[in-house]
Write a protein that holds these residues in place. Structure first.
Motif, PDB file in Angstrom:
ATOM      1  N   ASP A   1      43.637  55.138  12.768  1.00 25.57           N
ATOM      2  CA  ASP A   1      42.809  53.855  12.162  1.00 25.57           C
ATOM      3  C   ASP A   1      42.029  54.277  10.738  1.00 25.57           C
ATOM      4  O   ASP A   1      41.909  53.583  10.020  1.00 25.57           O
ATOM      5  CB  ASP A   1      41.673  53.516  13.285  1.00 25.57           C
ATOM      6  N   ARG A   2      41.363  55.426  11.004  1.00 25.97           N
ATOM      7  CA  ARG A   2      40.582  55.823   9.755  1.00 25.97           C
ATOM      8  C   ARG A   2      41.543  56.059   8.524  1.00 25.97           C
ATOM      9  O   ARG A   2      41.156  55.570   7.541  1.00 25.97           O
ATOM     10  CB  ARG A   2      39.908  57.320   9.911  1.00 25.97           C
ATOM     11  N   GLU A   3      42.592  56.576   8.914  1.00 30.75           N
ATOM     12  CA  GLU A   3      43.506  56.817   7.499  1.00 30.75           C
ATOM     13  C   GLU A   3      44.170  55.361   7.302  1.00 30.75           C
ATOM     14  O   GLU A   3      44.579  55.339   6.093  1.00 30.75           O
ATOM     15  CB  GLU A   3      44.972  57.414   8.091  1.00 30.75           C
TER      16      GLU A   3
ATOM     17  N   VAL B   1      33.275  49.455   3.877  1.00 30.24           N
ATOM     18  CA  VAL B   1      33.200  50.121   5.071  1.00 30.24           C
ATOM     19  C   VAL B   1      33.828  49.381   6.141  1.00 30.24           C
ATOM     20  O   VAL B   1      33.651  48.278   6.613  1.00 30.24           O
ATOM     21  CB  VAL B   1      31.947  50.596   5.633  1.00 30.24           C
ATOM     22  N   GLY B   2      35.052  50.016   6.636  1.00 35.25           N
ATOM     23  CA  GLY B   2      35.749  49.125   7.871  1.00 35.25           C
ATOM     24  C   GLY B   2      35.072  49.446   9.078  1.00 35.25           C
ATOM     25  O   GLY B   2      34.751  50.492   9.389  1.00 35.25           O
ATOM     26  N   MET B   3      35.106  48.334   9.971  1.00 37.72           N
ATOM     27  CA  MET B   3      34.474  48.557  11.150  1.00 37.72           C
ATOM     28  C   MET B   3      35.347  48.110  12.240  1.00 37.72           C
ATOM     29  O   MET B   3      36.169  46.971  12.117  1.00 37.72           O
ATOM     30  CB  MET B   3      33.358  47.633  11.025  1.00 37.72           C
ATOM     31  N   THR B   4      35.679  48.742  13.197  1.00 33.41           N
ATOM     32  CA  THR B   4      36.413  48.313  14.502  1.00 33.41           C
ATOM     33  C   THR B   4      35.797  48.842  15.813  1.00 33.41           C
ATOM     34  O   THR B   4      35.117  49.828  15.925  1.00 33.41           O
ATOM     35  CB  THR B   4      37.775  49.069  14.345  1.00 33.41           C
ATOM     36  N   SER B   5      36.148  48.137  16.713  1.00 32.96           N
ATOM     37  CA  SER B   5      35.433  48.513  18.151  1.00 32.96           C
ATOM     38  C   SER B   5      36.624  49.253  18.976  1.00 32.96           C
ATOM     39  O   SER B   5      36.166  49.837  20.057  1.00 32.96           O
ATOM     40  CB  SER B   5      35.308  47.123  18.962  1.00 32.96           C
ATOM     41  N   HIS B   6      37.802  49.464  18.294  1.00 35.22           N
ATOM     42  CA  HIS B   6      38.777  50.414  19.048  1.00 35.22           C
ATOM     43  C   HIS B   6      38.783  51.572  18.343  1.00 35.22           C
ATOM     44  O   HIS B   6      38.803  51.720  16.871  1.00 35.22           O
ATOM     45  CB  HIS B   6      40.309  49.698  18.854  1.00 35.22           C
TER      46      HIS B   6
ATOM     47  N   ILE C   1      37.818  45.059  10.935  1.00 32.60           N
ATOM     48  CA  ILE C   1      39.417  45.441  10.964  1.00 32.60           C
ATOM     49  C   ILE C   1      40.376  44.295  11.375  1.00 32.60           C
ATOM     50  O   ILE C   1      41.207  44.063  11.210  1.00 32.60           O
ATOM     51  CB  ILE C   1      39.663  46.751  11.708  1.00 32.60           C
ATOM     52  N   SER C   2      39.524  43.703  12.679  1.00 31.68           N
ATOM     53  CA  SER C   2      40.230  42.973  13.609  1.00 31.68           C
ATOM     54  C   SER C   2      39.997  41.313  13.351  1.00 31.68           C
ATOM     55  O   SER C   2      39.684  40.734  14.603  1.00 31.68           O
ATOM     56  CB  SER C   2      40.206  43.107  14.900  1.00 31.68           C
TER      57      SER C   2
ATOM     58  N   ALA D   1      33.820  53.217  10.282  1.00 30.01           N
ATOM     59  CA  ALA D   1      32.669  52.957  11.347  1.00 30.01           C
ATOM     60  C   ALA D   1      33.138  52.399  12.540  1.00 30.01           C
ATOM     61  O   ALA D   1      33.985  51.421  12.500  1.00 30.01           O
ATOM     62  CB  ALA D   1      31.289  52.441  10.886  1.00 30.01           C
ATOM     63  N   LEU D   2      32.471  53.008  13.768  1.00 31.92           N
ATOM     64  CA  LEU D   2      32.929  52.059  14.958  1.00 31.92           C
ATOM     65  C   LEU D   2      31.720  51.324  15.122  1.00 31.92           C
ATOM     66  O   LEU D   2      30.553  51.385  14.800  1.00 31.92           O
ATOM     67  CB  LEU D   2      32.916  53.390  16.168  1.00 31.92           C
ATOM     68  N   LYS D   3      32.139  50.221  16.032  1.00 34.85           N
ATOM     69  CA  LYS D   3      31.261  49.096  16.595  1.00 34.85           C
ATOM     70  C   LYS D   3      31.391  49.014  17.929  1.00 34.85           C
ATOM     71  O   LYS D   3      32.356  49.217  18.305  1.00 34.85           O
ATOM     72  CB  LYS D   3      31.370  47.858  15.597  1.00 34.85           C
TER      73      LYS D   3
END
Length: 81
Positions: free
Chosen positions: A40-42, A30-35, A4-5, A53-55
Motif C-alpha cells: 500500500d505504501r508503495e 498524505v494517503g490514509m487507509t484503515s487497511h 485511499i478507499s 498513514a494508517l487510520k
C-alpha cells in the motif's frame, strides 16, 4: 489527507488527477487507509502521494507527521524567496 478507499474515485486516482492539474504549487498529500496491506505504501507513493498513514490514528503521531511536512513546505517557500 487523502482517503485511499473513497467510493467512486479512489484516493490513488484522485491523487494522480490532482498531480496532473496542479502546476505552480505542489500540495502535500498524505494517503490514509484503515487497511495495512503489503504494498500500500508503495502504491501511494507511485500515485504521487508524499506519505502514508494508517487510520484511525492517534493525534500524536499524525500531528508529528504533518508538522514535518509543514516545516519542509515552509523551508522550501523561504528558499524560493
Amino acid at each position: 489527507l487523502m482517503d485511499i478507499s473513497m467510493p467512486g474515485l479512489n484516493g490513488l486516482d484522485a491523487t494522480r488527477r490532482l498531480r496532473g492539474q496542479v502546476q505552480n504549487r505542489r500540495p502535500v498529500i498524505v494517503g490514509m487507509t484503515s487497511h495495512l496491506l503489503s504494498g500500500d505504501r508503495e502504491k501511494c507513493l507511485a500515485a504521487g502521494m508524499d506519505d502514508y498513514a494508517l487510520k484511525p490514528s492517534s493525534s500524536g503521531p499524525l500531528r508529528a507527521q504533518l508538522a514535518d511536512w509543514i516545516g519542509m513546505s515552509e523551508r522550501a517557500e523561504q528558499a524560493a524567496g
